[in-house]
Design a protein around this motif. Structure first.
Motif, PDB file in Angstrom:
ATOM      1  N   PHE A 472       0.821  -1.210   0.000  1.00 20.65           N
ATOM      2  CA  PHE A 472       0.000   0.000   0.000  1.00 20.65           C
ATOM      3  C   PHE A 472       0.857   1.262   0.000  1.00 20.65           C
ATOM      4  N   ASP A 473       2.042   1.186   0.615  1.00 23.43           N
ATOM      5  CA  ASP A 473       2.958   2.329   0.594  1.00 23.43           C
ATOM      6  C   ASP A 473       3.334   2.679  -0.847  1.00 23.43           C
ATOM      7  N   GLU A 474       3.471   1.671  -1.704  1.00 22.98           N
ATOM      8  CA  GLU A 474       3.809   1.913  -3.108  1.00 22.98           C
ATOM      9  C   GLU A 474       2.696   2.666  -3.833  1.00 22.98           C
ATOM     10  N   LEU A 475       1.487   2.620  -3.276  1.00 25.43           N
ATOM     11  CA  LEU A 475       0.360   3.362  -3.853  1.00 25.43           C
ATOM     12  C   LEU A 475       0.140   4.691  -3.128  1.00 25.43           C
ATOM     13  N   GLY A 476       1.020   5.008  -2.186  1.00 26.98           N
ATOM     14  CA  GLY A 476       0.887   6.270  -1.452  1.00 26.98           C
ATOM     15  C   GLY A 476      -0.029   6.193  -0.257  1.00 26.98           C
ATOM     16  N   LEU A 477      -0.296   4.970   0.254  1.00 27.64           N
ATOM     17  CA  LEU A 477      -1.238   4.771   1.355  1.00 27.64           C
ATOM     18  C   LEU A 477      -0.539   4.319   2.635  1.00 27.64           C
ATOM     19  N   ASN A 478      -0.837   4.991   3.743  1.00 31.38           N
ATOM     20  CA  ASN A 478      -0.455   4.530   5.070  1.00 31.38           C
ATOM     21  C   ASN A 478      -1.604   3.700   5.629  1.00 31.38           C
ATOM     22  N   VAL A 479      -1.290   2.571   6.272  1.00 28.36           N
ATOM     23  CA  VAL A 479      -2.332   1.685   6.778  1.00 28.36           C
ATOM     24  C   VAL A 479      -2.583   1.936   8.260  1.00 28.36           C
ATOM     25  N   LEU A 480      -3.849   2.200   8.603  1.00 24.36           N
ATOM     26  CA  LEU A 480      -4.290   2.241   9.991  1.00 24.36           C
ATOM     27  C   LEU A 480      -5.010   0.922  10.265  1.00 24.36           C
ATOM     28  N   TRP A 481      -4.392   0.072  11.067  1.00 23.11           N
ATOM     29  CA  TRP A 481      -4.953  -1.255  11.320  1.00 23.11           C
ATOM     30  C   TRP A 481      -5.996  -1.209  12.441  1.00 23.11           C
ATOM     31  N   TYR A 482      -6.974  -2.097  12.330  1.00 23.05           N
ATOM     32  CA  TYR A 482      -7.903  -2.349  13.439  1.00 23.05           C
ATOM     33  C   TYR A 482      -8.211  -3.839  13.451  1.00 23.05           C
ATOM     34  N   GLU A 483      -8.673  -4.349  14.584  1.00 20.84           N
ATOM     35  CA  GLU A 483      -8.945  -5.780  14.720  1.00 20.84           C
ATOM     36  C   GLU A 483     -10.424  -6.112  14.645  1.00 20.84           C
ATOM     37  N   ASP A 484     -11.280  -5.149  14.972  1.00 19.95           N
ATOM     38  CA  ASP A 484     -12.719  -5.394  14.989  1.00 19.95           C
ATOM     39  C   ASP A 484     -13.435  -4.191  14.370  1.00 19.95           C
ATOM     40  N   TYR A 485     -14.479  -4.465  13.605  1.00 19.84           N
ATOM     41  CA  TYR A 485     -15.215  -3.392  12.931  1.00 19.84           C
ATOM     42  C   TYR A 485     -15.783  -2.372  13.923  1.00 19.84           C
ATOM     43  N   ASP A 486     -16.090  -2.847  15.137  1.00 21.43           N
ATOM     44  CA  ASP A 486     -16.652  -1.946  16.144  1.00 21.43           C
ATOM     45  C   ASP A 486     -15.667  -0.856  16.569  1.00 21.43           C
ATOM     46  N   GLU A 487     -14.376  -1.025  16.248  1.00 19.83           N
ATOM     47  CA  GLU A 487     -13.375  -0.015  16.602  1.00 19.83           C
ATOM     48  C   GLU A 487     -13.442   1.221  15.701  1.00 19.83           C
ATOM     49  N   LEU A 488     -14.001   1.060  14.497  1.00 17.47           N
ATOM     50  CA  LEU A 488     -13.938   2.133  13.496  1.00 17.47           C
ATOM     51  C   LEU A 488     -14.535   3.463  13.963  1.00 17.47           C
ATOM     52  N   PRO A 489     -15.740   3.475  14.561  1.00 19.70           N
ATOM     53  CA  PRO A 489     -16.281   4.775  14.993  1.00 19.70           C
ATOM     54  C   PRO A 489     -15.365   5.509  15.964  1.00 19.70           C
ATOM     55  N   ASP A 490     -14.762   4.779  16.902  1.00 15.43           N
ATOM     56  CA  ASP A 490     -13.866   5.425  17.872  1.00 15.43           C
ATOM     57  C   ASP A 490     -12.619   5.981  17.194  1.00 15.43           C
ATOM     58  N   ILE A 491     -12.088   5.245  16.217  1.00 13.43           N
ATOM     59  CA  ILE A 491     -10.901   5.726  15.486  1.00 13.43           C
ATOM     60  C   ILE A 491     -11.225   7.021  14.750  1.00 13.43           C
ATOM     61  N   ILE A 492     -12.385   7.054  14.091  1.00 15.73           N
ATOM     62  CA  ILE A 492     -12.769   8.247  13.334  1.00 15.73           C
ATOM     63  C   ILE A 492     -13.031   9.425  14.267  1.00 15.73           C
ATOM     64  N   GLU A 493     -13.612   9.143  15.435  1.00 13.66           N
ATOM     65  CA  GLU A 493     -13.825  10.220  16.408  1.00 13.66           C
ATOM     66  C   GLU A 493     -12.493  10.788  16.898  1.00 13.66           C
ATOM     67  N   LYS A 494     -11.476   9.952  17.004  1.00 16.16           N
ATOM     68  CA  LYS A 494     -10.153  10.436  17.420  1.00 16.16           C
ATOM     69  C   LYS A 494      -9.526  11.345  16.363  1.00 16.16           C
ATOM     70  N   ILE A 495      -9.829  11.053  15.087  1.00 14.80           N
ATOM     71  CA  ILE A 495      -9.320  11.884  13.999  1.00 14.80           C
ATOM     72  C   ILE A 495      -9.976  13.257  14.021  1.00 14.80           C
ATOM     73  N   ASN A 496     -11.215  13.297  14.503  1.00 17.05           N
ATOM     74  CA  ASN A 496     -12.016  14.521  14.485  1.00 17.05           C
ATOM     75  C   ASN A 496     -11.380  15.597  15.358  1.00 17.05           C
ATOM     76  N   TYR A 497     -10.884  16.650  14.724  1.00 14.92           N
ATOM     77  CA  TYR A 497     -10.205  17.730  15.468  1.00 14.92           C
ATOM     78  C   TYR A 497     -11.165  18.450  16.415  1.00 14.92           C
ATOM     79  N   ASN A 498     -12.468  18.432  16.109  1.00 19.34           N
ATOM     80  CA  ASN A 498     -13.446  19.110  16.968  1.00 19.34           C
ATOM     81  C   ASN A 498     -13.463  18.547  18.387  1.00 19.34           C
ATOM     82  N   ARG A 499     -13.148  17.250  18.537  1.00 23.50           N
ATOM     83  CA  ARG A 499     -13.157  16.616  19.862  1.00 23.50           C
ATOM     84  C   ARG A 499     -12.084  17.207  20.767  1.00 23.50           C
ATOM     85  N   LYS A 500     -11.024  17.777  20.170  1.00 27.25           N
ATOM     86  CA  LYS A 500      -9.869  18.219  20.954  1.00 27.25           C
ATOM     87  C   LYS A 500      -9.961  19.679  21.367  1.00 27.25           C
ATOM     88  N   ARG A 501     -11.030  20.327  20.948  1.00 30.75           N
ATOM     89  CA  ARG A 501     -11.170  21.758  21.257  1.00 30.75           C
ATOM     90  C   ARG A 501     -11.641  21.949  22.695  1.00 30.75           C
TER      91      ARG A 501
END
Length: 501
Positions: A472-501
């Motif tokens: 994936f690096d050869e395609l310009g992609l960094n991989v963010l791994w997760y083990e369970d689909y239920d983790e995805l909402p929390d990961i996206i919320e962490k990306i959200n800069y609004n949460r850190k204000r």
């Protein structure tokens, strides 16, 4: 080797070659020779002067520089500006040959920031004003390498085999992938803060709210086709329809394109309505999911900013539109050429077509469903100036993209990423991927009555993930791994800069 950048070659030399400085020098001299030969200019390697031997002597200069040029080649792994200054001053003093001055071309095996190059050259020019200084780093060398790679392959035999072995060796080292994920999340949060984030959405988003995936959609469409095609005097049960649908899928060699065209031809005028009925019949009562909620929250702009610049989706449905509507966010679905969102609207680009549940409010819906036409999908693959390709390619080249609910295996997506990577050599995009559980290997061992070798399985699984990251690096992609689909909402919320204000 053609798929490797010059930077990757140099990094590999440093890890696998006993004399990387010597190999680097030979590669550079060969690349220079090929480059100069195109303009009928000469290179004399290892030229001896009374003051000492130099790496190369260019009596007719290089490029648009006609002055005699001295070439100084340096292999190093670290950027040390003061050391570079010192080395070049010493070389210039030792070889101060001509009253009219000469060129000194310094070629180095690292990347030097443009601002640092200016600092170095200004310092050198102040000390030796009659000498023209030029600095080539990995940027210039990569350009030459891309053009003349075949002429230096003999200096680095079995390079791809060495590269693979290097990845395997590194895979055996402990790697805290969760810590690395947190680092990537932090970087993405800064991208979100700086209004440069584009979100790419795949089937995993829609399926989280109860919509069928591609395979299930086609299977159900085949059932509808069977129901509508059989004469009324033939009785058929629901179970028989499902069995027949599976048989028909097998006859099409499990090709999604062939299945889609097959169904489209059979249902004809009823095709669009049947797709819509199947898409939305099992949707969750609130039209959303925790994953869609987190994406919607990410689209809420930070105060005085944009946050998410645009959304690109490969899904037909309007679930994202419904979510943004519930958040009172202005948006515009884009599903055909010449559609443009207004400045205060978030563009949602349906690059494979758009089929909202209430399609009567939109024009040109049927023509937008590209993936249900084999001809149109081939147009996607072959036509670089097709509107949806241009949109994606522009985002990949100019912005930072986060891929959610995508496997990264779609041929057209990979092709566009590869084209964009030619301009941006670093991996600046991100993809969320589920890690392969070691249970998969354990089950295969048990099925074949083999004793489970835990150490072997863990090692192979680590190598597997590292090879995926490299791919994936050869395609310009960094991989963010997760083990369970239920983790995805929390990961996206962490990306959200609004949460850190």
């Amino acid at each position: 080797m053609k798929n490797m950048s010059f930077k990757e070659i140099i990094e590999l030399l440093g890890e696998t070659d006993k004399q990387p400085f010597y190999t680097f020098e030979r590669i550079v001299l060969t690349l220079l020779e090929k480059y100069l030969s195109e303009s009928n200019k000469t290179i004399i390697p290892y030229y001896k002067l009374p003051e000492g031997e130099i790496d190369a002597f260019l009596p007719n200069g290089f490029g648009n520089e006609p002055k005699t040029t001295i070439v100084d080649i340096k292999y190093t792994k670290k950027v040390a500006i003061n050391n570079i200054k010192e080395k070049l001053i010493k070389t210039a003093e030792k070889l101060d040959l001509a009253v009219d001055g000469f060129n000194l071309l310094f070629i180095v095996s690292i990347e030097i920031k443009p601002s640092d190059k200016i600092i170095i050259k200004e310092f050198l020019q102040s000390k030796k004003p009659l000498i023209n200084f030029f600095i080539w780093d990995l940027h210039e060398l990569d350009t030459l390498f891309n053009k003349y790679a075949e002429f230096v392959s003999s200096f680095i035999p079995n390079i791809e085999k060495k590269a693979l072995q290097n990845i395997v060796d590194k895979s055996l080292e402990y790697k805290d992938w969760q810590k690395e994920r947190e680092n990537l999340i932090q970087k993405l949060s800064e991208v979100h803060k700086n209004d440069d984030l584009i979100i790419f959405l795949g089937a995993g988003i829609s399926s989280s709210a109860g919509l069928p995936d591609w395979s299930s959609l086609l299977s159900q469409l085949l059932v509808s086709l069977i129901s509508s095609s059989l004469p009324k005097n033939i009785d058929v049960t629901d179970q028989e329809k499902i069995i027949l649908a599976k048989s028909l899928q097998g006859l099409n060699n499990s090709s999604p394109l062939l299945e889609a065209r097959y169904v489209n031809s059979g249902l004809r005028d009823n095709f669009e309505s049947e797709v819509s009925n199947i898409l939305y019949k099992n949707i969750k009562h609130n039209n959303t999911s925790p994953l869609i909620d987190s994406i919607g929250n990410l689209c809420i702009p930070p105060r005085g900013a944009l946050g998410v610049r645009a959304i690109v989706t490969y899904n037909f449905d309007d679930l994202i539109e419904r979510k943004l509507e519930s958040l009172n966010l202005r948006y515009r679905p884009i599903y055909k050429d010449m559609d443009i969102p207004l400045k205060d609207e978030l563009g949602i680009f349906h690059v494979h077509g758009f089929l909202p549940e209430n399609s009567i409010d939109y024009e040109g819906i049927s023509e937008s469903l590209l993936v249900f036409s084999e001809k149109n999908y081939h147009t996607l693959m072959k036509e670089p100036y097709f509107w949806s390709n241009l949109i994606q390619l522009n985002f990949f080249r100019e912005n930072t993209c986060l891929l959610i609910g995508l496997s990264g295996t779609d041929p057209n997506l990979r092709r566009l990423l590869e084209i964009a990577k030619r301009k941006n050599k670093i991996a600046k995009h991100y993809i969320l991927l589920k890690r392969t559980s070691k249970k998969v290997f354990i089950e295969d061992f048990e099925k074949n009555d083999q004793q489970v070798n835990t150490t072997l399985i863990e090692t192979i699984n680590s190598i597997h993930h590292n090879l995926q990251e490299r791919s994936f690096d050869e395609l310009g992609l960094n991989v963010l791994w997760y083990e369970d689909y239920d983790e995805l909402p929390d990961i996206i919320e962490k990306i959200n800069y609004n949460r850190k204000r």
